[in-house]
Design an enzyme around this catalytic site. Structure first.
Site, PDB file in Angstrom:
ATOM      1  N   THR A  56      -1.284  -0.096  -3.511  1.00 44.31           N
ATOM      2  CA  THR A  56       0.161  -0.004  -3.686  1.00 44.31           C
ATOM      3  C   THR A  56       0.848  -0.261  -2.352  1.00 44.31           C
ATOM      4  O   THR A  56       0.367   0.175  -1.297  1.00 44.31           O
ATOM      5  CB  THR A  56       0.585   1.357  -4.264  1.00 44.31           C
ATOM      6  OG1 THR A  56       2.009   1.397  -4.388  1.00 44.31           O
ATOM      7  CG2 THR A  56       0.126   2.522  -3.410  1.00 44.31           C
ATOM      8  N   GLU A  57       1.937  -1.004  -2.400  1.00 48.53           N
ATOM      9  CA  GLU A  57       2.537  -1.519  -1.167  1.00 48.53           C
ATOM     10  C   GLU A  57       3.139  -0.451  -0.270  1.00 48.53           C
ATOM     11  O   GLU A  57       3.426  -0.704   0.902  1.00 48.53           O
ATOM     12  CB  GLU A  57       3.590  -2.581  -1.492  1.00 48.53           C
ATOM     13  CG  GLU A  57       4.771  -2.060  -2.271  1.00 48.53           C
ATOM     14  CD  GLU A  57       5.511  -3.181  -2.997  1.00 48.53           C
ATOM     15  OE1 GLU A  57       6.674  -3.416  -2.644  1.00 48.53           O
ATOM     16  OE2 GLU A  57       4.926  -3.799  -3.904  1.00 48.53           O
TER      17      GLU A  57
END
Length: 223
Positions: A56-57
């Site tokens: 996840t960024e």
């Protein structure tokens, strides 16, 4: 739970049906990013033994499914601010390091939502161009060009019946020629040099979809 529990093959898929379909097509051991919105549902349908590592960024690797009840940790969320769980070996890192992973070609697949996808694989998913719309590009441009494959998860038509799979995008672009496959409620499409190939359909024939989309479609053996 199987795809058939969500109506696969019986009619239009709902969002969990599309997510389950995508989860089943992700190769074992892949490193995957799930975009905000409906793509995050894919995490809930990955088998525990799939060996898929979710990135996840906002800075987490080996993210688990969405958290519920007592499992919710307000400090543990995905990029869409949804509470998530962590799997054994989960790691946390700076936002900049997360984007370096995305831009460096270290992700096998990203799953993104879209407002439009063109027949050439162009992606528009951050702004509708409407004066009162709020632009929200986030990390979509980095994911679209950084991941080895880009899957799109969306409904095939808007609420007013306008196609989202189009000859040419009319909304501001996120990336050019970056989409490999499009998963929708009515069909799954591969974007190839030969044109749009229909992998399978749900509650509609290839000819019916071609008429509504006003696009030439190539049926596969599965469709």
């Amino acid at each position: 739970m199987t795809d058939n529990d969500f109506g696969a093959g019986l009619g239009p898929l709902e969002k969990h049906g599309i997510a389950a379909l995508i989860a089943g097509d992700i190769p074992r051991g892949s490193f995957v990013n799930l975009g905000i919105g409906q793509p995050t549902l894919v995490a809930d349908h990955l088998p525990a033994d799939a060996g898929v590592v979710l990135h996840t960024e906002n800075g987490m690797l080996n993210m688990g499914p969405a958290a519920h009840g007592d499992a919710i940790d307000p400090d543990l969320t995905n990029a869409g601010k949804i509470p998530v769980t962590e799997l054994p070996g989960a790691a946390y890192f700076h936002h900049a390091d997360s984007f370096a992973m995305m831009r460096g070609g270290h992700l096998d697949i990203c799953v993104l939502g879209a407002f439009q996808v063109s027949r050439a694989g162009d992606l528009a998913n951050w702004h509708t161009g409407e004066p009162d719309a709020i632009p929200a590009v986030g990390g979509a441009m980095d994911l679209a060009i950084g991941a080895r494959k880009v899957f799109v998860m969306m409904t095939l038509f808007t609420r007013t019946g306008a196609p989202k799979l189009v000859p040419r995008c009319t909304y501001p672009l996120t990336g050019l020629g970056c989409v490999d496959r499009v998963y929708t409620d009515l069909a799954v499409f591969d974007i190839t040099p030969q044109g749009l190939t229909v992998r399978e359909t749900f509650g509609a024939t290839v000819d019916e979809l071609a008429g509504r989309l006003d696009l030439p479609l190539i049926p596969s053996a599965r469709a």
